[in-house]
Design a protein around this motif. Structure first.
Motif, PDB file in Angstrom:
ATOM      1  N   GLN A  27       0.829  -1.192   0.000  1.00 63.31           N
ATOM      2  CA  GLN A  27       0.000   0.000   0.000  1.00 63.31           C
ATOM      3  C   GLN A  27       0.872   1.254   0.000  1.00 63.31           C
ATOM      4  O   GLN A  27       1.970   1.270   0.561  1.00 63.31           O
ATOM      5  N   ILE A  28       0.361   2.298  -0.651  1.00 65.19           N
ATOM      6  CA  ILE A  28       1.091   3.564  -0.723  1.00 65.19           C
ATOM      7  C   ILE A  28       0.270   4.652  -0.048  1.00 65.19           C
ATOM      8  O   ILE A  28      -0.958   4.664  -0.157  1.00 65.19           O
ATOM      9  N   PRO A  29       0.929   5.563   0.679  1.00 64.47           N
ATOM     10  CA  PRO A  29       0.185   6.593   1.409  1.00 64.47           C
ATOM     11  C   PRO A  29      -0.429   7.644   0.494  1.00 64.47           C
ATOM     12  O   PRO A  29       0.215   8.128  -0.427  1.00 64.47           O
ATOM     13  N   ILE A  30      -1.687   7.975   0.769  1.00 67.95           N
ATOM     14  CA  ILE A  30      -2.404   8.991   0.010  1.00 67.95           C
ATOM     15  C   ILE A  30      -3.016   9.989   0.988  1.00 67.95           C
ATOM     16  O   ILE A  30      -3.750   9.612   1.906  1.00 67.95           O
ATOM     17  N   ASP A  31      -2.706  11.255   0.789  1.00 66.89           N
ATOM     18  CA  ASP A  31      -3.295  12.328   1.598  1.00 66.89           C
ATOM     19  C   ASP A  31      -4.602  12.757   0.944  1.00 66.89           C
ATOM     20  O   ASP A  31      -4.623  13.254  -0.169  1.00 66.89           O
ATOM     21  N   ARG A  32      -5.726  12.558   1.673  1.00 65.05           N
ATOM     22  CA  ARG A  32      -7.031  12.858   1.100  1.00 65.05           C
ATOM     23  C   ARG A  32      -7.653  14.112   1.722  1.00 65.05           C
ATOM     24  O   ARG A  32      -8.845  14.329   1.636  1.00 65.05           O
ATOM     25  N   SER A  33      -6.821  14.961   2.342  1.00 63.31           N
ATOM     26  CA  SER A  33      -7.339  16.068   3.142  1.00 63.31           C
ATOM     27  C   SER A  33      -7.767  17.288   2.343  1.00 63.31           C
ATOM     28  O   SER A  33      -8.373  18.188   2.885  1.00 63.31           O
ATOM     29  N   GLY A  34      -7.463  17.378   1.069  1.00 61.64           N
ATOM     30  CA  GLY A  34      -7.854  18.549   0.299  1.00 61.64           C
ATOM     31  C   GLY A  34      -7.800  18.284  -1.187  1.00 61.64           C
ATOM     32  O   GLY A  34      -7.419  17.200  -1.635  1.00 61.64           O
ATOM     33  N   ALA A  35      -8.176  19.299  -1.968  1.00 61.95           N
ATOM     34  CA  ALA A  35      -8.235  19.144  -3.423  1.00 61.95           C
ATOM     35  C   ALA A  35      -6.858  18.847  -4.009  1.00 61.95           C
ATOM     36  O   ALA A  35      -6.715  17.991  -4.884  1.00 61.95           O
ATOM     37  N   SER A  36      -5.834  19.562  -3.539  1.00 66.29           N
ATOM     38  CA  SER A  36      -4.490  19.342  -4.073  1.00 66.29           C
ATOM     39  C   SER A  36      -3.986  17.951  -3.700  1.00 66.29           C
ATOM     40  O   SER A  36      -3.287  17.299  -4.475  1.00 66.29           O
ATOM     41  N   ALA A  37      -4.361  17.483  -2.505  1.00 66.83           N
ATOM     42  CA  ALA A  37      -3.960  16.144  -2.082  1.00 66.83           C
ATOM     43  C   ALA A  37      -4.637  15.093  -2.947  1.00 66.83           C
ATOM     44  O   ALA A  37      -4.030  14.090  -3.330  1.00 66.83           O
ATOM     45  N   ALA A  38      -5.905  15.314  -3.265  1.00 64.11           N
ATOM     46  CA  ALA A  38      -6.639  14.377  -4.109  1.00 64.11           C
ATOM     47  C   ALA A  38      -6.009  14.300  -5.503  1.00 64.11           C
ATOM     48  O   ALA A  38      -5.887  13.217  -6.088  1.00 64.11           O
ATOM     49  N   GLN A  39      -5.568  15.443  -6.023  1.00 68.65           N
ATOM     50  CA  GLN A  39      -4.927  15.467  -7.335  1.00 68.65           C
ATOM     51  C   GLN A  39      -3.592  14.735  -7.289  1.00 68.65           C
ATOM     52  O   GLN A  39      -3.236  14.012  -8.229  1.00 68.65           O
ATOM     53  N   ALA A  40      -2.869  14.904  -6.191  1.00 65.98           N
ATOM     54  CA  ALA A  40      -1.590  14.206  -6.038  1.00 65.98           C
ATOM     55  C   ALA A  40      -1.803  12.695  -6.007  1.00 65.98           C
ATOM     56  O   ALA A  40      -1.018  11.931  -6.566  1.00 65.98           O
ATOM     57  N   ALA A  41      -2.889  12.269  -5.363  1.00 62.88           N
ATOM     58  CA  ALA A  41      -3.207  10.843  -5.310  1.00 62.88           C
ATOM     59  C   ALA A  41      -3.511  10.312  -6.698  1.00 62.88           C
ATOM     60  O   ALA A  41      -3.049   9.233  -7.091  1.00 62.88           O
ATOM     61  N   LEU A  42      -4.277  11.077  -7.454  1.00 61.73           N
ATOM     62  CA  LEU A  42      -4.621  10.680  -8.822  1.00 61.73           C
ATOM     63  C   LEU A  42      -3.366  10.602  -9.685  1.00 61.73           C
ATOM     64  O   LEU A  42      -3.167   9.647 -10.440  1.00 61.73           O
ATOM     65  N   ASP A  43      -2.499  11.601  -9.559  1.00 62.15           N
ATOM     66  CA  ASP A  43      -1.262  11.631 -10.351  1.00 62.15           C
ATOM     67  C   ASP A  43      -0.370  10.429 -10.032  1.00 62.15           C
ATOM     68  O   ASP A  43       0.264   9.854 -10.928  1.00 62.15           O
ATOM     69  N   THR A  44      -0.313  10.057  -8.749  1.00 59.65           N
ATOM     70  CA  THR A  44       0.496   8.908  -8.341  1.00 59.65           C
ATOM     71  C   THR A  44      -0.032   7.627  -8.971  1.00 59.65           C
ATOM     72  O   THR A  44       0.731   6.805  -9.489  1.00 59.65           O
ATOM     73  N   ALA A  45      -1.355   7.466  -8.941  1.00 63.06           N
ATOM     74  CA  ALA A  45      -1.965   6.273  -9.523  1.00 63.06           C
ATOM     75  C   ALA A  45      -1.703   6.203 -11.021  1.00 63.06           C
ATOM     76  O   ALA A  45      -1.342   5.142 -11.552  1.00 63.06           O
ATOM     77  N   VAL A  46      -1.851   7.321 -11.713  1.00 61.85           N
ATOM     78  CA  VAL A  46      -1.625   7.351 -13.160  1.00 61.85           C
ATOM     79  C   VAL A  46      -0.172   7.013 -13.479  1.00 61.85           C
ATOM     80  O   VAL A  46       0.121   6.243 -14.405  1.00 61.85           O
ATOM     81  N   ARG A  47       0.752   7.572 -12.702  1.00 63.55           N
ATOM     82  CA  ARG A  47       2.182   7.312 -12.938  1.00 63.55           C
ATOM     83  C   ARG A  47       2.490   5.827 -12.787  1.00 63.55           C
ATOM     84  O   ARG A  47       3.180   5.233 -13.637  1.00 63.55           O
ATOM     85  N   LEU A  48       1.984   5.205 -11.737  1.00 62.95           N
ATOM     86  CA  LEU A  48       2.265   3.789 -11.506  1.00 62.95           C
ATOM     87  C   LEU A  48       1.665   2.909 -12.604  1.00 62.95           C
ATOM     88  O   LEU A  48       2.280   1.940 -13.046  1.00 62.95           O
ATOM     89  N   LEU A  49       0.472   3.262 -13.054  1.00 60.84           N
ATOM     90  CA  LEU A  49      -0.165   2.483 -14.119  1.00 60.84           C
ATOM     91  C   LEU A  49       0.593   2.623 -15.430  1.00 60.84           C
ATOM     92  O   LEU A  49       0.757   1.655 -16.176  1.00 60.84           O
TER      93      LEU A  49
END
Length: 233
Positions: free
Chosen positions: A85-107
């Motif tokens: 598992q990888i840590p995802i910060d879900r506390s705000g809009a920018s954090a949500a975008q960072a989570a999405l970017d991380t997922a896209v990069r790994l895929l």
């Protein structure tokens, strides 16, 4: 660490007490990026699915699992890192975008990722409305979405339980969903909602769950007394 957890430390115990079985594993590609979109009945979903899939599966997990202080916190960080598992910060809009970017990069790197379109655990075993992040990730990464239905994890690991209970676990993997016809249309909320609804329909058919056209998080807010840990999940 992932190999040790799966084959030596944790995996054998899970197989012994829960006798997990998987159907349709041939629908998961042997190589290349793909998104496993699963229903979400319990925390243990993120343990049994990687256990039964030959390839390494990476799941996003809330950052609190990795930042707790003290010995307990260090153990949690070691453990959740070890199970992929990888840590995802879900506390705000920018954090949500960072989570999405991380997922896209790994895929795009050819990894196999797991995601729960409902966004949180089902409070009552029914299937709830999917969030469109799964569609955006699939479109930006250009990967297929593979529906996965978990069975029995809510009995083995009921909401609020401290200990898991032996119960047979079953996993059913559906046919890959190809959304390449929508290439370049990520960001279009109507397209993303259409894709998400198609994924949720596939999950409903695969799991046999009753579908509820509202978000699971809203359902949890409506019954806080019955779900003591709802806000923490």
């Amino acid at each position: 660490m992932y190999w040790l957890m799966k084959h030596i430390l944790l995996g054998p115990l899970l197989r012994l007490f829960f006798r997990p079985k998987i159907e349709g594993a041939e629908n998961i590609p042997a190589a290349g990026g793909a998104l496993l979109a699963s229903n979400h009945l319990a925390v243990s979903d993120s343990f049994f699915l990687p256990l039964m899939v030959d390839r390494r599966v990476t799941f996003p997990a809330k950052i609190e699992y990795f930042t707790e202080p003290g010995i307990k916190g260090r153990f949690k960080k070691w453990f959740f890192t070890g199970v992929g598992q990888i840590p995802i910060d879900r506390s705000g809009a920018s954090a949500a975008q960072a989570a999405l970017d991380t997922a896209v990069r790994l895929l795009r790197e050819g990894k196999l990722m797991g995601i729960y379109p409902e966004g949180t655990r089902s409070p009552d075993g029914r299937l709830y409305r999917g969030k469109t992040g799964v569609a955006r990730i699939a479109l930006q990464a250009g990967v297929p979405v593979i529906p996965v239905a978990m069975f029995g994890t809510d009995k083995a690991n009921p909401i609020g339980s401290k200990m898991w209970r032996p119960y047979p676990i079953r996993i059913k993997v559906g046919k890959p969903l190809d959304f390449s016809r929508y290439e370049g249309l990520d960001g279009d909320r109507f397209i993303e909602r259409s894709i998400t609804d198609e994924i949720m329909y596939a999950l409903m058919e695969l799991s046999g769950q009753e579908y509820v056209d509202m978000y699971a998080a809203k359902a949890k807010e409506a019954v806080p007394d019955r779900l003591p840990d709802a806000k923490a999940s």
